[in-house]
Design a protein around this motif. Structure first.
Motif, PDB file in Angstrom:
ATOM      1  N   ILE A 174      -4.328   6.058  -5.969  1.00  0.00           N
ATOM      2  CA  ILE A 174      -2.938   5.906  -6.420  1.00  0.00           C
ATOM      3  C   ILE A 174      -2.761   6.735  -7.689  1.00  0.00           C
ATOM      4  O   ILE A 174      -3.414   6.490  -8.699  1.00  0.00           O
ATOM      5  N   ASP A 175      -1.876   7.740  -7.634  1.00  0.00           N
ATOM      6  CA  ASP A 175      -1.777   8.712  -8.722  1.00  0.00           C
ATOM      7  C   ASP A 175      -0.312   9.073  -8.969  1.00  0.00           C
ATOM      8  O   ASP A 175       0.333   9.714  -8.134  1.00  0.00           O
ATOM      9  N   GLY A 176       0.210   8.640 -10.125  1.00  0.00           N
ATOM     10  CA  GLY A 176       1.580   8.974 -10.492  1.00  0.00           C
ATOM     11  C   GLY A 176       1.661   9.912 -11.684  1.00  0.00           C
ATOM     12  O   GLY A 176       2.740  10.099 -12.265  1.00  0.00           O
ATOM     13  N   THR A 177       0.533  10.514 -12.057  1.00  0.00           N
ATOM     14  CA  THR A 177       0.491  11.334 -13.273  1.00  0.00           C
ATOM     15  C   THR A 177       1.341  12.598 -13.163  1.00  0.00           C
ATOM     16  O   THR A 177       1.687  13.187 -14.189  1.00  0.00           O
ATOM     17  N   ALA A 193      -5.736   4.376  -9.518  1.00  0.00           N
ATOM     18  CA  ALA A 193      -5.627   2.935  -9.286  1.00  0.00           C
ATOM     19  C   ALA A 193      -6.031   2.612  -7.845  1.00  0.00           C
ATOM     20  O   ALA A 193      -5.880   3.431  -6.933  1.00  0.00           O
ATOM     21  N   LYS A 194      -6.537   1.399  -7.644  1.00  0.00           N
ATOM     22  CA  LYS A 194      -6.959   0.984  -6.310  1.00  0.00           C
ATOM     23  C   LYS A 194      -6.843  -0.531  -6.178  1.00  0.00           C
ATOM     24  O   LYS A 194      -6.685  -1.254  -7.177  1.00  0.00           O
ATOM     25  N   HIS A 195      -6.933  -1.006  -4.944  1.00  0.00           N
ATOM     26  CA  HIS A 195      -6.846  -2.444  -4.691  1.00  0.00           C
ATOM     27  C   HIS A 195      -7.317  -2.744  -3.283  1.00  0.00           C
ATOM     28  O   HIS A 195      -7.466  -1.842  -2.443  1.00  0.00           O
ATOM     29  N   TYR A 199       0.835  -1.204   0.000  1.00  0.00           N
ATOM     30  CA  TYR A 199       0.000   0.000   0.000  1.00  0.00           C
ATOM     31  C   TYR A 199       0.874   1.261   0.000  1.00  0.00           C
ATOM     32  O   TYR A 199       0.645   2.200   0.750  1.00  0.00           O
ATOM     33  N   ASN A 200       1.865   1.230  -0.880  1.00  0.00           N
ATOM     34  CA  ASN A 200       2.906   2.270  -0.916  1.00  0.00           C
ATOM     35  C   ASN A 200       2.977   2.979  -2.259  1.00  0.00           C
ATOM     36  O   ASN A 200       4.003   3.530  -2.629  1.00  0.00           O
ATOM     37  N   GLY A 201       1.882   2.962  -3.037  1.00  0.00           N
ATOM     38  CA  GLY A 201       1.879   3.627  -4.330  1.00  0.00           C
ATOM     39  C   GLY A 201       1.935   5.133  -4.188  1.00  0.00           C
ATOM     40  O   GLY A 201       1.704   5.687  -3.102  1.00  0.00           O
ATOM     41  N   PRO A 202       2.273   5.841  -5.274  1.00  0.00           N
ATOM     42  CA  PRO A 202       2.335   7.302  -5.207  1.00  0.00           C
ATOM     43  C   PRO A 202       0.992   7.898  -4.772  1.00  0.00           C
ATOM     44  O   PRO A 202      -0.046   7.574  -5.345  1.00  0.00           O
ATOM     45  N   ASN A 203       1.039   8.708  -3.713  1.00  0.00           N
ATOM     46  CA  ASN A 203      -0.130   9.419  -3.176  1.00  0.00           C
ATOM     47  C   ASN A 203      -1.232   8.483  -2.675  1.00  0.00           C
ATOM     48  O   ASN A 203      -2.386   8.908  -2.528  1.00  0.00           O
ATOM     49  N   GLU A 204      -0.894   7.237  -2.395  1.00  0.00           N
ATOM     50  CA  GLU A 204      -1.911   6.255  -2.003  1.00  0.00           C
ATOM     51  C   GLU A 204      -2.400   6.467  -0.572  1.00  0.00           C
ATOM     52  O   GLU A 204      -1.631   6.769   0.341  1.00  0.00           O
ATOM     53  N   LYS A 205      -3.702   6.260  -0.381  1.00  0.00           N
ATOM     54  CA  LYS A 205      -4.328   6.207   0.939  1.00  0.00           C
ATOM     55  C   LYS A 205      -4.800   4.777   1.167  1.00  0.00           C
ATOM     56  O   LYS A 205      -5.245   4.101   0.232  1.00  0.00           O
ATOM     57  N   SER A 206      -4.735   4.301   2.416  1.00  0.00           N
ATOM     58  CA  SER A 206      -5.187   2.944   2.699  1.00  0.00           C
ATOM     59  C   SER A 206      -5.614   2.809   4.151  1.00  0.00           C
ATOM     60  O   SER A 206      -5.179   3.570   5.016  1.00  0.00           O
ATOM     61  N   TRP A 207      -6.478   1.828   4.395  1.00  0.00           N
ATOM     62  CA  TRP A 207      -6.847   1.489   5.762  1.00  0.00           C
ATOM     63  C   TRP A 207      -6.865  -0.029   5.914  1.00  0.00           C
ATOM     64  O   TRP A 207      -6.948  -0.776   4.940  1.00  0.00           O
TER      65      TRP A 207
END
Length: 299
Positions: free
Chosen positions: A220-223, A244-246, A184-192
């Protein structure tokens, strides 16, 4: 060759052999209230063999490597249920990384025990910038309540940066709360994450534990990635990630053999279910694992 275990460089033990690192390490635990670690390592010994490899990254462009990673850190336990850790490190010509961890425990599990854990990493480019420009902050906050054999955890994690929060390959140098099958370490990612743990020792079966969790990551946003500006290398292939999400579900049963010839052997059954969209790096899968960790005394 050392099996280091700290927030910067932590050995990985999910194959036939644990990973290790070639270099020099300092470990001091002379006082109950203070422990210190320092080290400088130039090669990784992978889980799949005994040869040494150059140090590369887990999520960055692995065509580029760093000659050495060095770190120094300490953990302090001043009492009152408090614990604090601070580490600083340099992965030569790749990044500088600092870590701060704070933990507070209060209460007794015979009634209610509460644990609060905060973890924070700051990563910035270093030296020749082999992975391009990096400016990344990652933080997590987790609350755990325990009553007798039962524990319930709720965790939040967020990455602030247009690249992955990253660590050295063949390491699990990631103390973040939502470091599960996915990081859960993608660019700008939020997670719970919501997690339940059960210790069967309270029911007369010492060594048997169970864990059940659900985690979700999104945004998840790397743009906006521009780490390759001014002619530097493209360290992270993230520009296609836009929304992106998961999510994942996990169940683990583990048993530590308590006596006999195989004492301290760990047997684990793990079931994973992961679903991803929008190009999230881990993809979608269903997985079942049987794992046995058998300690062998040479001397």
């Amino acid at each position: 060759r050392l099996m280091t275990d700290n927030p910067i460089l932590r050995y990985k033990d999910n194959r036939a052999l644990p990973s290790s690192f070639q270099g020099v390490g300092l470990f001091s635990n002379e006082f109950d209230w203070l422990s210190v670690q320092g080290g400088s390592f130039e090669r990784a010994i992978p889980r799949t063999g005994t040869g040494a490899e150059k140090l590369t990254t887990t999520f960055g462009n692995r065509a580029y490597s760093g000659a050495r990673i060095s770190y120094l850190g300490a953990t302090v336990k001043p009492g009152y249920g408090l614990e604090a850790s601070v580490y600083a490190s340099r992965f030569e010509d790749m990044w500088d990384q600092t870590y701060v961890g704070l933990t507070h425990r209060i209460g007794d599990k015979s009634d209610i025990a509460l644990k609060t854990a905060f973890n924070y990493y700051h990563t910035s480019d270093s030296g020749d910038k082999n992975l391009g420009y990096i400016d990344n902050n990652a933080a997590s906050l987790a609350f755990t309540a325990t009553h007798l054999a039962h524990s319930l955890t709720l965790a939040w994690q967020q990455v602030f940066g247009n690249e992955y929060f990253d660590y050295v390959w063949e390491s699990t140098g990631n103390y973040m709360a939502n470091s599960l099958y996915s990081d859960y370490n993608g660019p700008n990612e939020k997670s719970w994450q919501l997690r339940y743990d059960l210790d069967f020792a309270a029911y007369g079966v010492p060594g048997l534990t169970a864990s059940l969790w659900h985690a979700k990551g999104w945004d998840i946003d790397g743009t906006h990635y521009d780490g390759d500006r001014n002619g530097h290398n493209t360290g992270y292939n993230v520009r296609s990630l836009d929304g992106a999400k998961h999510n994942e579900n996990g169940l683990m049963l583990a048993y530590v053999i308590q006596s006999g010839t195989l004492k301290n052997t760990v047997l684990r059954t793990i079931v994973y279910n992961h679903r991803a969209s929008g190009g999230q790096i881990d993809g979608s899968y269903d997985e079942f694992r049987l794992v046995a960790n058998v300690p062998i005394n040479i001397f």
